[in-house]
Design a protein around this motif. Structure first.
Motif, PDB file in Angstrom:
ATOM      1  N   GLU A 337       0.828  -1.211   0.000  1.00 47.26           N
ATOM      2  CA  GLU A 337       0.000   0.000   0.000  1.00 47.26           C
ATOM      3  C   GLU A 337       0.862   1.261   0.000  1.00 47.26           C
ATOM      4  N   TYR A 338       2.040   1.172   0.567  1.00 47.03           N
ATOM      5  CA  TYR A 338       2.968   2.301   0.521  1.00 47.03           C
ATOM      6  C   TYR A 338       3.321   2.625  -0.930  1.00 47.03           C
ATOM      7  N   LYS A 339       3.623   1.589  -1.705  1.00 43.37           N
ATOM      8  CA  LYS A 339       3.961   1.790  -3.117  1.00 43.37           C
ATOM      9  C   LYS A 339       2.760   2.327  -3.889  1.00 43.37           C
ATOM     10  N   GLU A 340       1.578   1.785  -3.596  1.00 46.56           N
ATOM     11  CA  GLU A 340       0.348   2.263  -4.249  1.00 46.56           C
ATOM     12  C   GLU A 340       0.109   3.735  -3.942  1.00 46.56           C
ATOM     13  N   ALA A 341       0.300   4.112  -2.676  1.00 43.94           N
ATOM     14  CA  ALA A 341       0.072   5.494  -2.257  1.00 43.94           C
ATOM     15  C   ALA A 341       1.086   6.437  -2.884  1.00 43.94           C
ATOM     16  N   GLU A 342       2.344   6.002  -2.974  1.00 38.73           N
ATOM     17  CA  GLU A 342       3.374   6.828  -3.592  1.00 38.73           C
ATOM     18  C   GLU A 342       3.013   7.138  -5.051  1.00 38.73           C
ATOM     19  N   LYS A 343       2.534   6.128  -5.768  1.00 34.99           N
ATOM     20  CA  LYS A 343       2.116   6.342  -7.160  1.00 34.99           C
ATOM     21  C   LYS A 343       0.902   7.266  -7.225  1.00 34.99           C
ATOM     22  N   SER A 344      -0.039   7.066  -6.318  1.00 31.52           N
ATOM     23  CA  SER A 344      -1.246   7.896  -6.286  1.00 31.52           C
ATOM     24  C   SER A 344      -0.894   9.366  -6.104  1.00 31.52           C
ATOM     25  N   ILE A 345       0.003   9.638  -5.167  1.00 30.93           N
ATOM     26  CA  ILE A 345       0.394  11.025  -4.875  1.00 30.93           C
ATOM     27  C   ILE A 345       1.226  11.607  -6.022  1.00 30.93           C
ATOM     28  N   GLU A 346       2.149  10.796  -6.552  1.00 32.55           N
ATOM     29  CA  GLU A 346       3.018  11.274  -7.636  1.00 32.55           C
ATOM     30  C   GLU A 346       2.209  11.602  -8.890  1.00 32.55           C
ATOM     31  N   ARG A 347       1.199  10.764  -9.171  1.00 28.23           N
ATOM     32  CA  ARG A 347       0.411  10.946 -10.397  1.00 28.23           C
ATOM     33  C   ARG A 347      -0.851  11.786 -10.188  1.00 28.23           C
ATOM     34  N   HIS A 348      -1.097  12.170  -8.927  1.00 29.02           N
ATOM     35  CA  HIS A 348      -2.333  12.887  -8.581  1.00 29.02           C
ATOM     36  C   HIS A 348      -3.571  12.099  -9.023  1.00 29.02           C
ATOM     37  N   GLU A 349      -3.520  10.797  -8.742  1.00 24.50           N
ATOM     38  CA  GLU A 349      -4.646   9.914  -9.057  1.00 24.50           C
ATOM     39  C   GLU A 349      -5.136   9.259  -7.776  1.00 24.50           C
ATOM     40  N   SER A 350      -6.413   9.364  -7.534  1.00 30.61           N
ATOM     41  CA  SER A 350      -6.992   8.817  -6.308  1.00 30.61           C
ATOM     42  C   SER A 350      -7.087   7.287  -6.375  1.00 30.61           C
ATOM     43  N   VAL A 351      -7.195   6.662  -5.208  1.00 30.01           N
ATOM     44  CA  VAL A 351      -7.591   5.250  -5.106  1.00 30.01           C
ATOM     45  C   VAL A 351      -9.101   5.295  -4.892  1.00 30.01           C
ATOM     46  N   ILE A 352      -9.847   5.103  -5.962  1.00 32.69           N
ATOM     47  CA  ILE A 352     -11.270   5.469  -5.995  1.00 32.69           C
ATOM     48  C   ILE A 352     -12.086   4.835  -4.879  1.00 32.69           C
ATOM     49  N   TRP A 353     -11.928   3.517  -4.674  1.00 30.68           N
ATOM     50  CA  TRP A 353     -12.798   2.857  -3.700  1.00 30.68           C
ATOM     51  C   TRP A 353     -12.506   3.334  -2.285  1.00 30.68           C
ATOM     52  N   LYS A 354     -11.240   3.673  -2.014  1.00 31.14           N
ATOM     53  CA  LYS A 354     -10.897   4.155  -0.675  1.00 31.14           C
ATOM     54  C   LYS A 354     -11.458   5.557  -0.446  1.00 31.14           C
ATOM     55  N   GLU A 355     -11.350   6.414  -1.449  1.00 31.20           N
ATOM     56  CA  GLU A 355     -11.899   7.764  -1.306  1.00 31.20           C
ATOM     57  C   GLU A 355     -13.422   7.701  -1.180  1.00 31.20           C
ATOM     58  N   ALA A 356     -14.056   6.805  -1.946  1.00 26.77           N
ATOM     59  CA  ALA A 356     -15.513   6.649  -1.858  1.00 26.77           C
ATOM     60  C   ALA A 356     -15.924   6.159  -0.475  1.00 26.77           C
ATOM     61  N   LEU A 357     -15.095   5.300   0.126  1.00 26.71           N
ATOM     62  CA  LEU A 357     -15.401   4.810   1.467  1.00 26.71           C
ATOM     63  C   LEU A 357     -15.299   5.945   2.488  1.00 26.71           C
ATOM     64  N   SER A 358     -14.356   6.848   2.276  1.00 25.24           N
ATOM     65  CA  SER A 358     -14.232   8.021   3.142  1.00 25.24           C
ATOM     66  C   SER A 358     -15.461   8.912   3.027  1.00 25.24           C
ATOM     67  N   THR A 359     -15.938   9.111   1.799  1.00 26.92           N
ATOM     68  CA  THR A 359     -17.159   9.893   1.578  1.00 26.92           C
ATOM     69  C   THR A 359     -18.352   9.223   2.235  1.00 26.92           C
ATOM     70  N   LEU A 360     -18.413   7.891   2.129  1.00 24.25           N
ATOM     71  CA  LEU A 360     -19.507   7.148   2.756  1.00 24.25           C
ATOM     72  C   LEU A 360     -19.499   7.355   4.267  1.00 24.25           C
ATOM     73  N   SER A 361     -18.311   7.280   4.868  1.00 23.64           N
ATOM     74  CA  SER A 361     -18.196   7.471   6.311  1.00 23.64           C
ATOM     75  C   SER A 361     -18.716   8.842   6.719  1.00 23.64           C
ATOM     76  N   TYR A 362     -18.329   9.869   5.969  1.00 23.78           N
ATOM     77  CA  TYR A 362     -18.767  11.241   6.255  1.00 23.78           C
ATOM     78  C   TYR A 362     -20.285  11.354   6.088  1.00 23.78           C
ATOM     79  N   ALA A 363     -20.810  10.706   5.036  1.00 28.12           N
ATOM     80  CA  ALA A 363     -22.248  10.787   4.760  1.00 28.12           C
ATOM     81  C   ALA A 363     -23.078  10.053   5.807  1.00 28.12           C
TER      82      ALA A 363
END
Length: 563
Positions: A337-363
């Motif tokens: 997940e560290y490698k996945e996150a590094e790529k996400s931040i470097e490319r400015h691309e979200s991990v969609i399902w994780k961000e959606a889960l964060s939105t769900l939690s807030y909602a």
């Protein structure tokens, strides 16, 4: 002139005061009671919850709007302060996290700016530093709220907002050597530990403890590939940390967020909630929130994943993702997940399902008080275990430190379940009792499961309880048959009403949609508002940090303006 008091002067009070200063409310006077010497920082971002080694899990571009972004504030911050944290305006990156103490300085400076704006707007403001509030009492006959402080002085207000934030009650700490009921303040953990250490939990709270303990017993080195190494001090030869985690899981990594701020649009409005309850026997269904705030997001942003999960109920999706995590060793998963996150931040691309889960939690957080008891049990037992892991957003440097300690053979994760327990050792430390009768002694024990919700009898303001101004939180079962079954199982606290219905007892107190406490008859108190998350966690189950502070303060201002 309406007199308003904020009890507590941390981040919740900062956003509440911002709302008051910028609202159309006229003829008000504000008093702020802060138990320590500084406004804005609260426990997490001050010396009471942080040392120099601790960092935030949010970046500048994820912080709800204040007076100035951190980047702008840094250009005016004292040079000496910036050198203490080895940071400069030129090197600053708004996508990266900050030292927590530096972030506390920023929040404190923002509070000062709002105080200046209040003076400019001729809004009278009184700040009581180093003043602990001992009790709060609603005086209904006078339509006032009495606030008593430790010095014996009392004050009367028209409205009071409780913003006391985090709290870590001591149970055995102080009476048992090397037993700590929390890692805070962290200075107490900075000691040579030539012995095995047990940490209960593997949350960011636990990682705070790891960061402090590791620096007291060795030092990190930086490798050419940006990974870390760790060198143990000779006097700490027996140093070893065991993190005890349900299912043996570590928090997930920070990644690039497409939506930096969780917006009110993600939350059902008061009117929408009323309409939904009318159609669903008085409840807001968890499955509806899941459909609106998760599945539809996935359908728009990741059609391939949606095709895989479109027939899944929320429990099915959680099991689907949890089983994937459980199959992999905790530190192998951390590295992946560290490698996945590094790529996400470097490319400015979200991990969609994780961000959606964060939105769900807030909602979920706002309408949770309108769930049936059945749905709340589903949420707590099935859904929150994954949400709490994913939305922790472990910073990259914390992950590098954990991997370095693991590479050095100095840290492990022990998979435990709810049947495990901890008892004090004979003279110090603790004995961890695992399932199947296994036991292990540790010379030091730290409870680091994070902020626990308070139950009704733990609420510190006796005046509110004696007069029944507040009431214990509960939700009604939609099915009497399910309520009866839960009462027999003894898993949850269930009460039977005279009418024959069943109630699920929850931690904390009852509040309405505007954060006003409800009495035993369900009547909202017009003079009180509760933003202290440990007090309302039963019906407000997600600790959403600064986003929660902003959203709650907006609701409170909305209610104040109706009067």
């Amino acid at each position: 002139m309406k007199n308003i008091a904020l009890i507590g002067g941390g981040p919740a009070a900062l956003f509440m005061f911002k709302g008051l200063v910028q609202s159309p409310l006229k003829n008000i006077e504000v008093s702020i009671f802060e138990q320590h010497e500084k406004l804005g920082a609260g426990m997490p971002y001050s010396k009471y919850g942080s040392s120099t080694e601790h960092i935030t899990n949010v970046s500048d571009n994820e912080i709800p709007g204040l007076k100035a972004p951190i980047k702008d504030w840094l250009s005016h911050a004292p040079t000496e302060m910036l050198s203490d944290y080895s940071i400069s305006e030129k090197e600053f990156n708004e996508d990266k996290v900050l030292p927590r103490l530096l972030f506390g300085e920023y929040l404190s400076a923002q509070f000062d700016l709002f105080l200046a704006e209040a003076r400019k707007n001729e809004l009278p403001t009184n700040v009581f530093y180093n003043t602990r509030v001992r009790d709060i009492e609603d005086v209904q006959t006078k339509k006032k709220v009495k606030v008593s402080v430790e010095s014996g002085e009392t004050f009367n207000f028209d409205e009071v907002i409780i913003c006391t934030g985090h709290s870590w009650p001591c149970k055995a700490e102080g009476s048992i050597t090397n037993w700590f009921d929390s890692p805070y303040p962290p200075q107490k953990l900075f000691k040579i530990a030539n012995f095995p250490i047990a940490i209960k939990g593997a949350s960011l709270t636990a990682i705070d403890a790891v960061r402090t303990l590791s620096r007291a017993n060795g030092c990190f080195t930086k490798n050419s590939d940006d990974t870390y190494g760790f060198k143990l001090n000779p006097e700490s030869a027996g140093f070893h940390i065991t993190l005890h985690a349900i299912d043996g899981l570590l928090p997930a990594m920070r990644f690039h967020l497409e939506d930096n701020h969780l917006e009110p649009a993600h939350v059902l409005s008061h009117e929408e909630i009323y309409e939904i309850k009318q159609k669903n026997n008085g409840f807001v269904p968890l499955d509806l929130i899941y459909e609106l705030n998760f599945k539809q997001v996935i359908q728009r942003k990741n059609p391939e994943l949606f095709a895989e999960i479109k027939e899944m109920r929320i429990e099915d999706f959680i099991s689907f993702m949890m089983e994937k995590r459980k199959k992999i060793d905790a530190f192998t998963l951390l590295e992946d997940e560290y490698k996945e996150a590094e790529k996400s931040i470097e490319r400015h691309e979200s991990v969609i399902w994780k961000e959606a889960l964060s939105t769900l939690s807030y909602a979920i957080n706002y309408p949770a008080k309108h769930f049936s008891a059945e749905d709340m049990i589903r949420l707590k037992e099935k859904v929150m275990p994954l949400i709490s892991i994913i939305i922790a957003y472990m910073p990259q440097s914390s992950a590098r430190e954990l991997m370095a300690l693991h590479e050095a053979g100095l840290i492990e994760v022990k998979d435990v379940d709810s049947s495990s327990s901890v008892v004090p050792g004979k003279s110090e430390g603790a004995i961890y009792k695992y399932s199947q009768g296994e036991e292990k002694y540790f010379s030091m024990f730290i409870d680091a499961v994070g902020q626990r919700p308070f139950f009704y009898n733990q609420i510190p303001f006796e005046g509110l309880k004696k007069k029944e101004t507040i009431s214990a939180a509960y939700l009604r079962f939609a099915s009497n048959l399910r309520g009866e079954k839960e009462m027999e199982s003894d898993t949850n606290v269930v009460l039977k009403e005279e009418s024959g219905g069943y109630l699920l007892q929850l931690p904390g107190i009852n509040i309405n949609d505007f954060f006003q406490p409800l009495d035993v008859y369900g009547v909202a108190n017009p003079r009180l508002f509760i933003m202290a998350v440990p007090f309302i966690a039963g019906v407000n189950p997600d600790y959403s940090g600064l986003d929660f502070c902003e959203a709650a303060s907006e609701k409170i201002i909305q209610k104040m303006m109706e009067k």
